[in-house]
Design a protein around this motif. Structure first.
Motif, PDB file in Angstrom:
ATOM      1  N   PRO A  70      79.467 -29.253  18.476  1.00  0.00           N
ATOM      2  CA  PRO A  70      79.544 -28.787  19.698  1.00  0.00           C
ATOM      3  C   PRO A  70      79.124 -29.796  20.842  1.00  0.00           C
ATOM      4  O   PRO A  70      80.158 -29.632  21.641  1.00  0.00           O
ATOM      5  N   ARG A  71      78.432 -30.455  20.743  1.00  0.00           N
ATOM      6  CA  ARG A  71      78.034 -31.380  21.778  1.00  0.00           C
ATOM      7  C   ARG A  71      79.203 -32.438  21.989  1.00  0.00           C
ATOM      8  O   ARG A  71      79.500 -32.582  23.116  1.00  0.00           O
ATOM      9  N   LEU A  72      79.735 -32.782  20.783  1.00  0.00           N
ATOM     10  CA  LEU A  72      80.868 -33.864  21.064  1.00  0.00           C
ATOM     11  C   LEU A  72      82.180 -33.080  21.577  1.00  0.00           C
ATOM     12  O   LEU A  72      82.873 -33.700  22.111  1.00  0.00           O
ATOM     13  N   PHE A  73      82.292 -31.857  20.990  1.00  0.00           N
ATOM     14  CA  PHE A  73      83.518 -31.146  21.592  1.00  0.00           C
ATOM     15  C   PHE A  73      83.425 -30.794  23.115  1.00  0.00           C
ATOM     16  O   PHE A  73      84.466 -30.781  23.863  1.00  0.00           O
ATOM     17  N   SER A  74      82.235 -30.436  23.443  1.00  0.00           N
ATOM     18  CA  SER A  74      82.058 -30.119  24.781  1.00  0.00           C
ATOM     19  C   SER A  74      82.159 -31.537  25.616  1.00  0.00           C
ATOM     20  O   SER A  74      82.724 -31.278  26.740  1.00  0.00           O
ATOM     21  N   TRP A  75      81.705 -32.649  25.129  1.00  0.00           N
ATOM     22  CA  TRP A  75      81.859 -33.834  25.816  1.00  0.00           C
ATOM     23  C   TRP A  75      83.289 -34.063  25.985  1.00  0.00           C
ATOM     24  O   TRP A  75      83.844 -34.468  27.098  1.00  0.00           O
ATOM     25  N   PHE A  76      84.102 -34.166  24.907  1.00  0.00           N
ATOM     26  CA  PHE A  76      85.568 -34.148  25.086  1.00  0.00           C
ATOM     27  C   PHE A  76      86.127 -33.296  25.980  1.00  0.00           C
ATOM     28  O   PHE A  76      86.999 -33.764  26.917  1.00  0.00           O
ATOM     29  N   PHE A  77      85.935 -31.961  25.928  1.00  0.00           N
ATOM     30  CA  PHE A  77      86.625 -30.994  26.934  1.00  0.00           C
ATOM     31  C   PHE A  77      86.280 -31.501  28.221  1.00  0.00           C
ATOM     32  O   PHE A  77      87.276 -31.447  29.149  1.00  0.00           O
ATOM     33  N   TRP A  78      85.210 -31.536  28.820  1.00  0.00           N
ATOM     34  CA  TRP A  78      84.897 -31.908  30.129  1.00  0.00           C
ATOM     35  C   TRP A  78      85.433 -33.240  30.598  1.00  0.00           C
ATOM     36  O   TRP A  78      85.919 -33.531  31.759  1.00  0.00           O
ATOM     37  N   LEU A  79      85.066 -34.415  29.865  1.00  0.00           N
ATOM     38  CA  LEU A  79      85.637 -35.621  29.962  1.00  0.00           C
ATOM     39  C   LEU A  79      87.096 -35.470  30.483  1.00  0.00           C
ATOM     40  O   LEU A  79      87.563 -36.149  31.324  1.00  0.00           O
ATOM     41  N   TYR A  80      87.745 -35.023  29.400  1.00  0.00           N
ATOM     42  CA  TYR A  80      89.041 -35.044  29.435  1.00  0.00           C
ATOM     43  C   TYR A  80      89.765 -34.206  30.680  1.00  0.00           C
ATOM     44  O   TYR A  80      90.522 -34.655  31.356  1.00  0.00           O
TER      45      TYR A  80
END
Length: 148
Positions: A70-80
């Motif tokens: 979840p942390r990686l996915f959240s980082w992806f989502f917000w950075l992207y």
């Protein structure tokens, strides 16, 4: 997954609105037809980077459950998403200045570059999350690993 569907839908709407804005803003300001302005590619960027890419990520989520990190996915989502917003905002600003016949500054290109860096960082994080999702876990038995 709902977050991906909602974001894709918002980008689809924004892409359509971006196309209408380009058409009407250039007409309103008597901008010569066929002359390049970044407003002409705003809708394409929103539809491709936002709508289509997020629908592909939704499929990847459905198949591989990439959000199990979840942390990686959240980082992806917000950075992207930050990258899309920054990049498209600079395209709108630069394109509007072009249509209005105003000069633009190097700051626009610099900020757009930051948007592209955010997009790239988001995609790298997505691939890290995807790689973790498709890699067999320590507890997977050899016969459970599909041969492809």
């Amino acid at each position: 997954m709902k977050r991906l569907v909602n974001a894709a839908f918002i980008y689809m709407l924004a892409g359509v609105i971006g196309g209408v804005f380009y058409r009407e803003f250039t007409k309103l300001n008597d901008f010569p037809e066929g002359q390049f302005t970044q407003l002409g590619v705003v809708h394409t960027h929103l539809l491709t980077l936002g709508f289509i890419v997020l629908l592909i990520v939704l499929l990847l989520e459905k198949v591989f459950t990439i959000s199990r990190s979840p942390r990686l996915f959240s980082w992806f989502f917000w950075l992207y998403n930050a990258g899309i917003v920054v990049t498209v905002s600079m395209m709108l600003w630069h394109g509007s200045l072009t249509v209005l016949g105003e000069p633009s500054s190097a700051a626009i290109s610099g900020i757009a570059g930051i948007g592209h860096i955010l997009l790239t960082a988001g995609m790298i994080v997505l691939f890290v999350a995807l790689r973790r999702a498709v890699a067999p876990s320590k507890h997977t038995k050899p016969e459970e690993i599909a041969v492809s």
